[in-house]
Every structure is written in structure tokens, then in C-alpha cells.
Design an enzyme around this catalytic site. Structure first.
Site, short mmCIF file in Angstrom:
data_model
loop_
_atom_site.label_atom_id
_atom_site.label_comp_id
_atom_site.label_asym_id
_atom_site.label_seq_id
_atom_site.Cartn_x
_atom_site.Cartn_y
_atom_site.Cartn_z
N HIS A 17 112.90 24.15 13.40
CA HIS A 17 112.81 25.36 12.57
C HIS A 17 111.38 25.91 12.60
CE1 HIS A 17 116.20 23.50 9.93
NE2 HIS A 17 116.74 24.50 10.60
N LYS A 41 128.27 23.17 3.75
CA LYS A 41 127.46 22.00 3.36
C LYS A 41 127.48 21.86 1.86
CE LYS A 41 124.77 22.73 7.51
NZ LYS A 41 123.55 23.26 8.11
N ARG A 91 119.97 25.99 19.80
CA ARG A 91 119.53 24.71 20.38
C ARG A 91 120.33 24.37 21.63
NH1 ARG A 91 120.70 21.51 15.06
NH2 ARG A 91 122.46 22.92 15.37
N SER A 129 118.98 19.31 10.88
CA SER A 129 118.76 18.80 9.53
C SER A 129 119.78 17.72 9.20
CB SER A 129 118.87 19.94 8.51
OG SER A 129 117.89 20.90 8.75
#
Ligand code: PNS
Length: 160
Positions: A17, A41, A91, A129
Site C-alpha cells: 500500500h 471483511k 498485485r 493485509s
């Protein structure tokens, strides 16, 4: 003056990030890093306030970066902030599947909002994360995955 939003859940902010934030700060006049809820989440490791504070710490050396949080839709934050460019890092190709839909959905509901994708530096392309949270929860060091201040907060959290 071109201002952009770099949104995410940042639970916690990773070196990947931070790399996207830094590279965006070279390209645009101002970058607003915005912490939002990801409905996928459910129970975050860090509270919203903790995530914002860690972000403020790690972007402290970048004059044209600010940190905000928002409880609603990203496109509403964009409208309220008067910004119409969203930056998202990619990514892996698998990210693209999800990100394309989100970008198109956001453009559908707010046609002045554009999403620009920035490929992640390959040094960070495996970091997420969720991986950080999982390793940390089993007591593994996540040094190298996250900025040092975040590593410290994680170690405090798990009472090492
Ligand atoms: O870091 P993440 O979890 O990949 O970030 C996803 C995030 C927070 C940017 C996304 O879930 C989001 O924009 N949430 C706010 C609510 C919203 O606008 N939802 C519609 C797009 S999915």
C-alpha cells in the site's frame, strides 16, 4: 491541481500500500488515503481509528498526502471531497477480476468517477493485509510485510 483518492480497508496498511501511495504522490498534486469499510471483511483486527492513525504515521513524510475515513460509499466520499479519480493497486491478474467490476460499478453509479490502476511493485505483489493478519495471529513475524510502526502495533496487539 489534480487530487486523487487511494481507498482501502488498510487492516493494516502494508508495504505494498505504502509503495502505491508514494508513487501516486509523485504523479498527482494531492493524494487522499481513505479508510472505508469492506463489507466482505467482517471483524477487523484494527479499529478504524487505529488504522487511520497508523496511516497518518506512515505517510508523515509525504507533504501532499492526507488521510481520511468514510462510513459510506466510495463514490459518495469522492463527490463530497470533489475528487473524481480513484487509484487502486493491482498485485496479480486475479485482483483485476474484482477491481474491474468495482471500477465499472462505481463508474455506473457515478459517471464522473474514473478508476486508474497502478501495478504493484513485484517486490510487494504477494503481500496482502489478510496474509499479514493470518501470520500475525499465529505468532509469526510480519516484519518486511508492513512498515515498522505497524509491526510494532501488531506485536503490541498480540502482547509479544
Ligand atoms: O483494501 P480493500 O478491502 O481491497 O478495499 C476495498 C474498498 C474498501 C475500497 C471497497 O470495499 C469500498 O469501496 N468500500 C466502500 C463501500 C463501497 O463503495 N462499495 C461499493 C464498491 S464495492
Amino acid at each position: 491541481m489534480t487530487r486523487v483518492i487511494y481507498p482501502g480497508s488498510f487492516d493494516p496498511v502494508t508495504n505494498g500500500h505504502l509503495d502505491v501511495i508514494r508513487r501516486s504522490s509523485f504523479l498527482f498534486d494531492h493524494v487522499i488515503v481513505c479508510v472505508l469499510n469492506n463489507s466482505q471483511k467482517k471483524s477487523p483486527l484494527f479499529s478504524l481509528e487505529e488504522r487511520v492513525n497508523m496511516l497518518k504515521d506512515v505517510v508523515g513524510d509525504m507533504d501532499n498526502v492526507s488521510v481520511a475515513s468514510f462510513g459510506g460509499l466510495l463514490v459518495d466520499f469522492a463527490r463530497e471531497s470533489n475528487v473524481n479519480i480513484i487509484i487502486r493497486g493491482l498485485r496479480q491478474v486475479t485482483d483485476f477480476d474484482v477491481e474491474l467490476l468495482m471500477a465499472q460499478g462505481n463508474h455506473m453509479v457515478a459517471d464522473n468517477v474514473e478508476t486508474l490502476f497502478m501495478p504493484t511493485d513485484p517486490r510487494y505483489s504477494y503481500i496482502s493485509s489478510s496474509m499479514v493478519r493470518e501470520y500475525a495471529s499465529y505468532g509469526k513475524s510480519v516484519k518486511g510485510f508492513v512498515p515498522e510502526i505497524v509491526n510494532m502495533r501488531i506485536e503490541e496487539k498480540y502482547n509479544k
